[in-house]
Write an enzyme that holds these catalytic residues in place. Structure first.
Site, PDB file in Angstrom:
ATOM      1  N   ASP A  41     -38.275  -3.758  28.846  1.00 45.98           N
ATOM      2  CA  ASP A  41     -37.399  -2.700  28.282  1.00 45.98           C
ATOM      3  C   ASP A  41     -36.154  -3.779  27.246  1.00 45.98           C
ATOM      4  O   ASP A  41     -35.085  -2.989  27.225  1.00 45.98           O
ATOM      5  CB  ASP A  41     -36.690  -1.621  29.150  1.00 45.98           C
ATOM      6  N   GLU A  42     -36.304  -4.870  27.041  1.00 49.46           N
ATOM      7  CA  GLU A  42     -35.188  -5.665  26.691  1.00 49.46           C
ATOM      8  C   GLU A  42     -35.901  -6.748  25.737  1.00 49.46           C
ATOM      9  O   GLU A  42     -36.798  -7.385  26.230  1.00 49.46           O
ATOM     10  CB  GLU A  42     -34.762  -6.310  28.033  1.00 49.46           C
ATOM     11  N   ASP A 100     -31.508  -3.315  24.758  1.00 51.05           N
ATOM     12  CA  ASP A 100     -31.909  -2.864  26.143  1.00 51.05           C
ATOM     13  C   ASP A 100     -31.991  -1.488  26.066  1.00 51.05           C
ATOM     14  O   ASP A 100     -31.288  -0.708  25.799  1.00 51.05           O
ATOM     15  CB  ASP A 100     -30.810  -3.278  26.941  1.00 51.05           C
TER      16      ASP A 100
END
Lengths: 397, 369
Positions: free
Chosen positions: A108-109, A13
């Protein structure tokens, strides 16, 4: 799909991702209290906030007006989503270098199945984190466990226990067999599928931690939540068999925009649709696919929403055709003078692109060469470096 | 004006004539047929301003004259008439068709409003054998473009040299080139760019005659036959430089039975994506596998024996384009001459017909990696 007896799943993350990218764009932002998102006048919300801003209680998804009340000197930065997209792709590429099984959950993960790697989890996690930090300049946190559920929670736990005011840069490893004890002290809402309502109902029964939930008889949970109760129990014990589904096999691509103010001007709507189609087209080409279905989504001021789609006669990846098709759908669905709140363009039915080659390339109206040239300009100088005349009125100022 | 003629003869004349008239004429006069009756006989004329034709129908001229009649209406009526002779009686403002106990009256337009046909008085003339002209047209025009967005390709290039004649048509994806040796020298050196419609029409008319007199005017070309003449404007477009796209040398050669390949392609295209009709050919020593697939439709695979010695490779084609070409190349065996999966492939007969050089060129599809 075969699930190996013992899997090793890594969850990565990016820490305050949009803000980290903004700090790369403008290093003076480092250490500043700032948030990325729309202004209160635009009904903006916080898309991402810096760690110093978090000290004042600013959180993601908070209305910007509220964030400014909490932190009056908060700097509000408009998002540069093209840059985020590019950085995100670069991160995903580093992950794919580790294992082909990369499931991107959001910008973002991502999850990476590293079961078949040779490196031990701790050093691989640290190496990945260092790679993303040194090569791309982005801080990130990593969790590793025997399944996706626990890996993701591991990341969250790592982030939460890091010193406040700075990017956490956490690495948290949950060795196999310790999932239950690891989860036990955590609040139930950290589990997937436990929202405020479930949390409240569990709390009424005195179930506050995941450990409490794991001790709850399955029958009781089934009584409370139906078959879902069974799943809750399994999750509470740290069991999750969901596979890492490589998102490289994308099924659809879409892009939508909520206007700061509802729009009834058809020219502006058409320009926006063209731009959305350009973005969708570019992502489609980057994915190396062509689409057979084009979709248009409209939401009116009263939140009534429609979705219209049409099947193309031939798979296409050109902006011109995607935009033209979306505009044709718009022409049929648009009701003049009725203001629109949100418009979206998407493609699906993705297939590998097939292109009839031409004896003389320049004879075609929308040449792949032109499309490639536009893509190259945008890759180097950003989306707005080259634009359609029809969408100029929508230009960001 | 009054004439009597046979409905069946007039009917076939009107079929040729209405083929020239556009589907949606821009003015009523362009939707009409001019009829003239005098000592030259009975002639019917039509035009779309680029292509014009005149056609003679045997019959008796009882009273000479001329007028413009609604062409399609006339053709529709004549087609329905019984076998006995009909009378066409043209007055000042209307025309009357009588046949047996039937009578039809139509308004007419003034013959003076009908567009003037190009004068070919000072044109060079060359007598051209009809079969040669038909061969040129049949072998090439199917490759001409049909898209409004690319007018330059919706045309056919015709070159007349002293001892040879050459015709080229291309839609930018495929190209056909036919060069014929002529028995009689033309003493000419000319190039024309003509509409495919005119050439298709000429071939139909020329079937009834051994020779066609070709008139080469300033901006028009005429094709004259004893009972018909066709005039076509030279198109004001620049023809693409076709010589640069025809590969001079090819590395890979494959010989295949034409009928067998066509049959396999007809089966495969049933499973190909609509429009692109994508067929993947996997070529290896001695064999070729045709593969087609379409989501929700299914897939097909078929193996064919071929004569091929080169490296294994894959190439994709629009199956319908390939079928079109194979349907025109003569002979039992055809040769594919190729260089690479993304380069143009040449398709030619194993043995060219005598005095003939016939080459078809097809650009492949870029297959997904």
């Amino acid at each position: 799909m075969m699930i190996p007896a013992q899997r090793v799943i890594l969850h990565l993350d990016l820490d305050a991702f949009f803000c980290s990218v903004e700090e790369l764009r403008d290093p003076t932002l480092r250490g500043a209290r700032f948030a990325v998102g729309g202004t209160p006048r635009q009904r903006g919300v916080v898309a991402s906030c810096s760690y110093p801003a978090r000290m004042f209680g600013v959180r993601s998804a908070m209305p910007m007006a509220q964030a400014l009340r909490a932190c009056p000197d908060l700097l509000v930065i408009p998002g540069h989503y093209e840059a985020y997209d590019e950085m995100s792709q670069a991160v995903m590429e580093s992950l794919r270098a580790v294992s082909p099984a990369v499931e991107q959950v959001s910008i973002d993960e991502a999850f990476v199945d590293i079961t078949h790697g040779f490196e031990d989890a701790q050093s691989l996690a640290q190496r990945l984190q260092a790679d993303v930090r040194d090569r791309l300049g982005l801080p990130c946190s990593v969790g590793v466990a025997s399944n996706k559920l626990v890996a993701k929670i591991a990341t969250e736990v790592g982030k939460a226990s890091a010193p406040r005011g700075y990017p956490p840069n956490a690495v948290t490893i949950v060795p196999p067999g310790t999932e239950g004890p690891f989860l036990a002290p955590l609040p139930v809402r950290m589990l997937w599928g436990v929202g405020p309502k479930t949390e409240e109902r569990l709390a009424q029964r005195g179930v506050k931690t995941i450990g409490d939930l794991a001790l709850c008889p399955v029958d009781e949970l089934v009584e409370m939540f139906g078959q879902y109760g069974r799943e809750l129990n399994a999750r509470a014990r740290g069991s999750d068999t969901s596979p890492v589904v490589s998102t490289h096999d994308i099924k659809s691509i879409s892009q939508e925009v909520t206007f700061p103010r509802d729009v009834a001007d058809s020219a502006m709507l058409r320009g926006t649709i063209r731009e959305l189609a350009d973005t969708v087209g570019r992502r489609l080409r980057k994915a190396g696919m062509a689409a057979t279905v084009v979709k248009l989504k409209l939401r009116w001021a009263d939140f009534s929403t429609i979705s219209r789609q049409t099947r193309l006669k031939e798979a296409a990846d050109g902006d011109e055709l995607i935009g033209g098709t979306a505009l044709a759908l718009f022409a049929r669905a648009w009701k003049p003078a009725r203001p629109i709140r949100l418009v979206g363009v998407g493609v699906s039915g993705l297939v590998p692109p097939v292109r009839q080659l031409q004896l003389w390339e320049e004879t075609s109206t929308e040449t792949p060469a032109l499309q490639r040239a536009v893509d190259t300009v945008r890759d180097r100088f950003g989306t707005y470096a080259i634009r359609r005349g029809s969408s100029l009125r929508n230009a960001p100022r | 004006m009054q004439v009597t003629l046979s409905p069946s003869l007039l009917g076939s004349c009107l079929r040729d004539l209405t083929a020239i008239i556009p589907a949606h004429p821009s003015s009523p006069i362009l939707g009409s047929a001019l009829v003239t009756a005098d000592e030259q006989g009975i002639w019917f004329w039509s035009t779309d301003l680029d292509v014009s034709g005149r056609f003679r129908v045997d019959g008796s001229v009882l009273q000479s004259g001329k007028a413009a009649l609604p062409a399609r209406r006339l053709a529709d009526i004549v087609r329905q008439l019984p076998g006995e002779d009909m009378t066409l009686d043209v007055g000042d403002s209307k025309a009357e068709v009588r046949c047996g106990r039937s009578r039809f009256v139509m308004p007419i337009m003034s013959a003076d409003d009908f567009p003037v046909f190009p004068s070919m008085e000072h044109a060079d003339r060359v007598v051209f054998p009809s079969p040669a002209l038909s061969r040129l047209v049949d072998g090439t025009v199917f490759c001409a473009g049909r898209e409004e967005s690319r007018p330059g390709l919706n045309s056919v290039l015709w070159e007349l040299h002293d001892e040879t004649s050459l015709m080229v048509a291309t839609d930018g994806r495929r190209l056909a080139l036919m060069e014929l040796k002529l028995k009689n020298p033309t003493r000419l050196e000319r190039k024309f760019i003509l509409p495919p419609k005119a050439l298709n029409q000429v071939v139909r008319l020329a079937a009834s005659s051994e020779e066609v007199t070709v008139g080469l005017g300033e901006r028009f070309v005429s094709f004259e036959l004893p009972n018909a003449a066709l005039y076509t404007r030279e198109l004001d477009v620049s023809y693409p430089v076709y010589t640069t796209v025809i590969p001079k040398e090819t590395r890979l050669e494959m010989l295949v039975n034409r009928e067998a390949l066509m049959a396999a392609l007809r089966r495969a295209t049933i499973f190909a994506m609509p429009l692109t009709s994508q067929i993947r050919l996997v070529i290896d020593v001695g064999k070729m596998v045709l593969h087609a697939e379409c989501p929700e439709v299914g897939e097909s695979t078929e193996e064919l024996d071929v004569s091929y010695e080169g490296e294994a490779f894959e190439i994709g084609f629009n199956g319908k384009y390939l079928l079109d070409i194979l349907g025109h190349v003569p002979g039992e065996q055809v040769v594919f001459k190729m260089n690479a999966p993304l380069k143009a492939a040449l398709v030619v007969a194993e043995h060219q017909e005598e005095g003939e050089n016939y080459t078809c060129l097809l650009m492949p599809l870029r297959l997904s990696e």
